[in-house]
Motif scaffolding. Sequence first.
Motif, PDB file in Angstrom:
ATOM      1  N   ILE A   1       0.702  -1.013  -0.139  1.00  0.00           N
ATOM      2  CA  ILE A   1       0.135  -0.175  -0.166  1.00  0.00           C
ATOM      3  C   ILE A   1       0.915   1.322  -0.034  1.00  0.00           C
ATOM      4  O   ILE A   1       1.825   1.189   0.784  1.00  0.00           O
ATOM      5  CB  ILE A   1      -1.096   0.092   1.112  1.00  0.00           C
ATOM      6  N   GLY A   2       0.521   2.226  -0.916  1.00  0.00           N
ATOM      7  CA  GLY A   2       1.006   3.525  -0.763  1.00  0.00           C
ATOM      8  C   GLY A   2       0.265   4.505  -0.638  1.00  0.00           C
ATOM      9  O   GLY A   2      -0.912   4.279  -1.177  1.00  0.00           O
TER      10      GLY A   2
ATOM     11  N   ILE B   1       3.517  -0.532   4.351  1.00  0.00           N
ATOM     12  CA  ILE B   1       2.568   0.587   3.962  1.00  0.00           C
ATOM     13  C   ILE B   1       3.850   1.544   3.637  1.00  0.00           C
ATOM     14  O   ILE B   1       4.875   1.816   4.572  1.00  0.00           O
ATOM     15  CB  ILE B   1       1.895   1.193   4.918  1.00  0.00           C
ATOM     16  N   VAL B   2       3.922   2.419   2.576  1.00  0.00           N
ATOM     17  CA  VAL B   2       4.737   3.354   2.356  1.00  0.00           C
ATOM     18  C   VAL B   2       4.160   4.896   2.257  1.00  0.00           C
ATOM     19  O   VAL B   2       3.151   4.650   1.445  1.00  0.00           O
ATOM     20  CB  VAL B   2       5.944   3.228   1.446  1.00  0.00           C
ATOM     21  N   ILE B   3       4.520   5.863   2.819  1.00  0.00           N
ATOM     22  CA  ILE B   3       3.777   7.062   2.832  1.00  0.00           C
ATOM     23  C   ILE B   3       4.495   8.206   2.275  1.00  0.00           C
ATOM     24  O   ILE B   3       5.873   8.041   2.547  1.00  0.00           O
ATOM     25  CB  ILE B   3       3.053   7.525   4.179  1.00  0.00           C
TER      26      ILE B   3
ATOM     27  N   TYR C   1       8.314   7.495   3.948  1.00  0.00           N
ATOM     28  CA  TYR C   1       8.539   6.648   4.942  1.00  0.00           C
ATOM     29  C   TYR C   1       7.484   5.366   5.180  1.00  0.00           C
ATOM     30  O   TYR C   1       6.392   5.155   4.317  1.00  0.00           O
ATOM     31  CB  TYR C   1       7.758   7.677   6.224  1.00  0.00           C
ATOM     32  N   ALA C   2       8.376   4.340   5.664  1.00  0.00           N
ATOM     33  CA  ALA C   2       7.616   3.201   5.947  1.00  0.00           C
ATOM     34  C   ALA C   2       6.852   3.159   6.978  1.00  0.00           C
ATOM     35  O   ALA C   2       7.402   3.776   8.206  1.00  0.00           O
ATOM     36  CB  ALA C   2       8.727   2.101   6.033  1.00  0.00           C
ATOM     37  N   VAL C   3       5.786   2.658   7.219  1.00  0.00           N
ATOM     38  CA  VAL C   3       4.843   2.917   8.257  1.00  0.00           C
ATOM     39  C   VAL C   3       5.181   1.324   9.086  1.00  0.00           C
ATOM     40  O   VAL C   3       5.026   0.245   8.723  1.00  0.00           O
ATOM     41  CB  VAL C   3       3.594   2.604   7.794  1.00  0.00           C
ATOM     42  N   ARG C   4       5.469   1.481  10.299  1.00  0.00           N
ATOM     43  CA  ARG C   4       5.919   0.308  11.117  1.00  0.00           C
ATOM     44  C   ARG C   4       4.541  -0.085  12.077  1.00  0.00           C
ATOM     45  O   ARG C   4       4.583   0.636  13.220  1.00  0.00           O
ATOM     46  CB  ARG C   4       6.947   0.734  12.007  1.00  0.00           C
TER      47      ARG C   4
END
Length: 303
Positions: free
Chosen positions: A98-99, A132-134, A168-171
């Motif tokens: 997911i982006g 997820i990357v934002i 940013y990667a969501v952790r």
Amino acid sequence: MGETRRKLTTIFCADVQDYTRLMGADEEGTLATLKRCREAMGRLIESHGGRVVNTWGDGLIADFPSVVEAVRAAVDTQNELAGFNARRPDDGRMLFRIGLNLGDVIVEGDDIYGDGVNIAARLQASAAPGGIVISSTVYDQVRNKVAVGFEFLGPLMVKNVEEGVPSYAVRIGDGSDEAPSAERPAAARPLPAAAVTAETSPAPGGRRLYAVLGVIAAVLIGINLLSWQGVFWARFPVLALAVVAALAWNRGQTLFDRKLAALVIVALGIIGINLFTWEGRFWAVWPLLGLAAVLGLRWSMRR
């Protein structure tokens, strides 16, 4: 066709990792699983105030009026799909990437277009399976409002976008009330930065290219040694192969500006040629000066 207008929105882009492999192994089962996952995703998107804009193949695009709710929807989606995948065999898991991006888009009827959508798609392609990357535009809005951690991945290069997009990667699970990381399924845990970076390029194809180049280099060196006449001529084609491999790597990397990195690779190749043909004069300084001028101009134009 509906009226064309613009709006600021949060774009949610998702697709399936290794979808082609899953379809090759079991078409009907994969389609049934995809439908089930999309239904769950659509339900969660709607529950957070979002709207599914379009679906194609294994992909999905949605938009949200709220950045915070978009991130929450993405986290809830990955957590629910992780639970679903935990009950499936390893080779049958359907892992989504997911982006998310906050940007200005063109609205035409029910569809959305523009760089904002392209950036979201590129962020999605950079995410780890189940991750997820934002973009930084999303991060700036949610960093103190959502109970997750973030890991800076550096600038992401996007076609038709001059500047790299900080990402940013969501952790998932950091600072939240969820179960500890060790207790959650592996699919719900985004990989560390190095692993996420590796996902930005087609790893299998890249490995095949490097393997082919390595075999060619080894064969050339072997021929040179077996027909040795006091000259190591294989150094030149091996240097060329190394430059080709570096340029291939550069096409998929997101750590550095690709155009600048390509110039640096070419510069190293020129230095290599100069050293291999050394006659007491460092003639490479002139083409290096030209490349430095190009780098300087590019840097000044980005300021």
